[in-house]
Design a protein around this motif. Sequence first.
Motif, PDB file in Angstrom:
ATOM      1  N   VAL A 157       4.178  -2.442   7.936  1.00  0.00           N
ATOM      2  CA  VAL A 157       3.592  -2.558   6.803  1.00  0.00           C
ATOM      3  C   VAL A 157       2.211  -3.382   7.304  1.00  0.00           C
ATOM      4  N   ASN A 178      -0.508  -1.174   8.158  1.00  0.00           N
ATOM      5  CA  ASN A 178      -0.951  -0.197   7.155  1.00  0.00           C
ATOM      6  C   ASN A 178      -2.157  -0.866   6.284  1.00  0.00           C
ATOM      7  N   LEU A 179      -1.698  -2.133   5.973  1.00  0.00           N
ATOM      8  CA  LEU A 179      -2.353  -3.218   5.163  1.00  0.00           C
ATOM      9  C   LEU A 179      -3.597  -3.641   5.923  1.00  0.00           C
ATOM     10  N   TRP A 210      -0.369  -2.068  -0.648  1.00  0.00           N
ATOM     11  CA  TRP A 210       0.240  -2.437   0.518  1.00  0.00           C
ATOM     12  C   TRP A 210       0.654  -3.969   0.599  1.00  0.00           C
ATOM     13  N   VAL A 230       3.864  -3.853  -1.279  1.00  0.00           N
ATOM     14  CA  VAL A 230       4.862  -3.520  -0.354  1.00  0.00           C
ATOM     15  C   VAL A 230       5.308  -4.631   0.546  1.00  0.00           C
ATOM     16  N   GLU A 231       4.334  -5.560   0.993  1.00  0.00           N
ATOM     17  CA  GLU A 231       4.661  -6.777   1.643  1.00  0.00           C
ATOM     18  C   GLU A 231       5.518  -7.680   0.763  1.00  0.00           C
ATOM     19  N   TYR A 245       8.115   2.810   0.772  1.00  0.00           N
ATOM     20  CA  TYR A 245       6.852   1.986   1.255  1.00  0.00           C
ATOM     21  C   TYR A 245       5.710   2.769   1.324  1.00  0.00           C
ATOM     22  N   TYR A 246       5.683   4.079   2.145  1.00  0.00           N
ATOM     23  CA  TYR A 246       4.457   4.727   2.309  1.00  0.00           C
ATOM     24  C   TYR A 246       4.257   5.441   0.899  1.00  0.00           C
ATOM     25  N   GLY A 283       2.496   2.903  -0.841  1.00  0.00           N
ATOM     26  CA  GLY A 283       1.203   2.027  -0.122  1.00  0.00           C
ATOM     27  C   GLY A 283       0.185   3.135  -0.368  1.00  0.00           C
ATOM     28  N   TRP A 284       0.474   4.642   0.087  1.00  0.00           N
ATOM     29  CA  TRP A 284      -0.683   5.441  -0.147  1.00  0.00           C
ATOM     30  C   TRP A 284      -0.796   6.586  -1.206  1.00  0.00           C
TER      31      TRP A 284
END
Length: 842
Positions: free
Chosen positions: A642, A645-646, A687, A690-691, A713-714, A717-718
Amino acid sequence: LDWWHADRYCEQRFAQLLVEPQDTEQASFSKLLQSHHVRGSVWLNERDGVLHKPKRRRDHIVPVLVFGDKTDTKYVKVLSDFPAMPAVTACAHLQWDTRTQEIATIFSYAVPTFINEFQLRGFVDEEGFVRFALIVHGHHSPYLPVFRADGQWHHFCVTWQQENGTWAIYADGKRRASASGLCAGGPSAPQAVYGQGTFIIGQDQDSLGGTFREKESFSGNITDLHIWQKVLSTEQIEKVRSCWVVEQDLVFGWSSNALEVESTVQEVTAQFLCPVGSSGFGYASCLQSLPFICRYRKDAYRQLKKAQLESSHSLVGRVNTLAKRTVIPENVFTSDVQDMNLSVALGALDVLATVLREGETPVLESSDLLAVLHLLKQVSDVEVQEGEELEMLEQLGQYYVEVTELILEEQNIETWSSVSQVIRGPMAVVELCDRMVSHLAPLLTAGRTAITLQHRNVGLRRVMVKHMWFGYGSLQRCLSGAGSSAVFQDMAASDGGQKFPRTMVGTAVISSALLSDYQEISTSVRYRLQHHVQTSLQPMDGDFHVFSLVFFLYISPDAGGMWSTAGCSVVTSLRDSTACFCNHTTNFAVLLQVYEMQRTTKEELTLQTLTFIGCGVSFCALIVTFILFLAVGVPKSERTTVHKNLIFALAAAEAVLMFSELAKTNQVVCFTVTAFLHLFFMAAFSWMLVEGFLLWSKVVAVNMSEDRRMKFYYVTGWGLPVVIVGVTLATSFNKYVADNHCWLNVRTNVIWAFVGPVLFILAVNTFVLFRVVMVTVSSARRRSKMLTPNSSLENQIGIQIWATAKPVLVLLPVLGLTWVCGVLVHLSIVWAYVFIVLNSLQ
């Protein structure tokens, strides 16, 4: 046609009746008439537009007082409270009885201290002229000739002011006599015409309000008497002569309701006169049939011609085919003169509403829009006869509202812009609806005191007070279009530390008018309007747009939207609504002005430098951290994935942001930069969300495997940013980018594709942080008691404060909560510095 129909014919075709030619234009005017084989008189409008014509000639009747033979009984008392008047003007239309040459009193104003406080007298001299004399405080001016005693209507005005005792008498717009020294202010003279007196028309008062003499009484007809507590200018007197009331400082306005009429004085009505001319400028009865010429402005004519030439006539063709007759002419220039009655109007609007409702042509052509407006103008001018079918009238109103709503749809914004020279924006529709409401009078009965007609965003309501409303969505889209943006740009102003680059309508547009005998009466009004508030959030450049209530307004549709605060004041102003009090009725809305901080060049340079340095340092740190994650063998886990990605999303967003200013010069590059900025900042925030989810999973037991959690999460996030950006581009491609920088357009709802999700994420993460802090503090308290049960109270408080501060300091930037301080940027330059430092170093 008669003057009314001639004027209406031109107005329906987006033109005006030809105005009186100036001296230099006389030759070309005569040539024009000869080329059309026109001889004799033609209808004209006055050049300065002061002739006040009512919207419906049948409704506009002028009460006239008829004083027959001279008697000691005929009188009319003015029921009005007069203030003290240092200056005064009295005007009226007068028809003098030429059968007598005795002195006659046109009006007399008396107060207890002076019976002859303010008076006008006249008589016919041997040469056939009517001579007037003015009396103030008992002081008498000489009798001077003002107009010929020809039995015709004449207009007169008399003025006096305390300073120097200056007075004047006007007749038919021309000054006939003037001088100074008539009871001038001084140590022994009063300084003003006294207030609280008695005003009598047609008699000389020998005692307060009475004791009349036959030989001094007035014989003839009088109408349109108005009194002001100031001296009118020559231009204002000309306007009054043309039946245009000057409202400022008006003490008494002509009205039957404000008169006490003695029983032997007759009350009749008179027709207005309208200008007419060819070889010269004169007046004739409005009902006379004469030739006329419609005049177009050049730019309007060209735009109208272009629309006609480029038209496919698809809408016009479908309407006429469905109606099996010519409802809408294909060419507005060559359309015939035709009277439209209620039945024809109902059938025409029925067919038009059906065609527009089907929506085969989602976007109207310019010619289609003009054709629809042409028809709406005709319908709004229909003269409703007594005994008409009331159901038909109500249905006509319903169709009218529906057609109005359909042409104000969002997809027609560009079309409104394309005819901006012909029709000055959609405020013209407001005026047409206002005309239409007045036709609904026959629907009101003792059993039905109100009618409401509505179609989505547009509605009419008719009671003794008539109301209209145009929803924010209907007019804002068109008023904010390219064609009318100049209206708002003109409103740009500076006020202290704020500058107002543009203005927008922040509420619905409403119209209210009081009606008496189907005539509109302007009256004071108090109203409350709900705000339609927008917000703009831009990434780390310190340039935040905020909406602020600036003023309230009325709208003049003739000019396509003129905004004014005249006669209005704020009663209460809240964040979501504003209550105002106005001393007149008209169209109202609340204007919101978008403002940004007005900063010095030094401050702007400092902010730009801080942004570039902060983002540069942050970018380098993020890249180093990303490399470390890959190079030093950090154990693979949800948390590191995570974080990576952030880090990537933030680094990409800041890299694009640092160089976004360079892209402004190229439209395509700027569009691309905006899309990537939107995507990467949206991804960064996703993201951060997501955190928050990751933290929550450590605090609360989650029944989901790690593998399934990572997929979720993916997607968040995206996947979520890609969907948001994709949908925004698909639905708002043409209005995606702002005018002067590479970011989302704040003039449309596009900005909410960023602001909306960001506000949601910040709210969720705030809740997560609050929950995490509670758990951490609780855990720290238990741990402190277990490890150091005998420690002092001060030590335990210190441990708990650190247990609270540590997660807050660590998690604020990780969860993106430092962005919340962005809403404070407009308060002070200091907050701009704080915002940039916190977020560029996130």
